[in-house]
Scaffold this active site. Sequence first.
Site, short mmCIF file in Angstrom:
data_model
loop_
_atom_site.label_atom_id
_atom_site.label_comp_id
_atom_site.label_asym_id
_atom_site.label_seq_id
_atom_site.Cartn_x
_atom_site.Cartn_y
_atom_site.Cartn_z
N GLY A 1 39.32 29.15 53.37
CA GLY A 1 40.12 30.26 53.87
C GLY A 1 41.36 29.78 54.59
N LEU B 1 43.52 27.05 59.23
CA LEU B 1 42.84 26.76 57.97
C LEU B 1 41.35 26.61 58.25
CD1 LEU B 1 42.86 25.69 54.95
CD2 LEU B 1 43.27 23.43 55.95
N ASP C 1 39.17 43.81 66.08
CA ASP C 1 39.64 43.46 64.73
C ASP C 1 38.47 43.42 63.75
OD1 ASP C 1 41.60 42.85 62.85
OD2 ASP C 1 41.44 40.69 63.16
#
EC number: 2.7.11.24
Length: 378
Positions: free
Chosen positions: A27, A33, A141
Amino acid sequence: MAEFVRAEVLGTKFEYTTRYVNPQPIGMGSFGLVCSAFDQITQQPVALKKIMKPFDSSSLAKRTYREIRLLKYLRHENLICMRDIFISPLEDIYIATELLGTDLGRLLSIKPLDSKFSQYFIYQILRGLKYIHSANVIHRDLKPTNILINENCDLKICDFGLARLQEPQMTGYVATRYYRAPEIMLTWQRYGVQVDVWSAGCILAEMLRGKPLFPGKDHVHQFHLITNILGNPPDAVIEKITSKNTVNFVKSLPSREPRDLSTVVPKDTDFDAIDLLKKMLVIDPDTRISAQDALRHPYLAPYHDPTDEPVASGPFDWSFDSADFPKETSKIMIYSEVLDYLNVDNPADPAPFDPSTPFDPSALEREFSEFLSDSGQT
């Protein structure tokens, strides 16, 4: 002193200690990263998250510090667990966490979930939220890509970089648009843990439907989609809006009556699932169901166990978050947290979630393993 290995992954320098081998990219986000790797000490696979240039700005340093503090404090079966943390020679920060096979966003992009998985997953999401909220933390989130899942149906909420204290003044731009609560879009100056329940409701609807419920193209379109289904905001909500322009916008909307949510999910959807959805997707957060109460809903009766839905030992200490520290001070604070983590005996990982209520988890795990295999996720 730890020895480091340097590799290039997706055009990015990736420095890791010799404890880990075989990093593979899984991802890439705006803040770093993520690679899978093998931990030679625990003999377990892990996810290694690189936070790039955390000391370049005060805001990024504070976000990094906040995430480290939260990962150290929050310990629950349905939350991602930190296994290791280190700072590389290039002063990037790497956080090792347990590795789960996939995320809910990836699964939903491939094929619809069976209803039994939707039910079990929303239970685990709400179980995790009950714990987070008891610590006076708002995730802010919550979205399918922040919901990690393994082949045993274990679910863990991740990415606490945007998490905040419930406080009088809150910033407005949080949460990916599709899952953003209306009180955030209406520029309220104060909102609470209810924003996470709204996001979880959007996720439940997406699991039941196989596609997002409110796929807004922008801020205004998003709110139109919400009112098309849930009707106009009640006066109690409009009275709490602090922006005159926003009040004028809301009052200018055409009159809309709420639709029956049974019309936006498949015809064979369980009645109790629709009822829980109605209670989670309420425009007024003051009347929206809490995570704790949602766990008691009849839809989740097969899994609900009040003796195994723990809360935090106490509220998280947010005293640092209201201060503006210079970059160098933030750097010292982060180094201190890393050293504290490495020098203190850390508690064992929370045991895998295993409900004691009468159902057969092994059967569900077998079915989900077959689902993952059919989806090409194993």
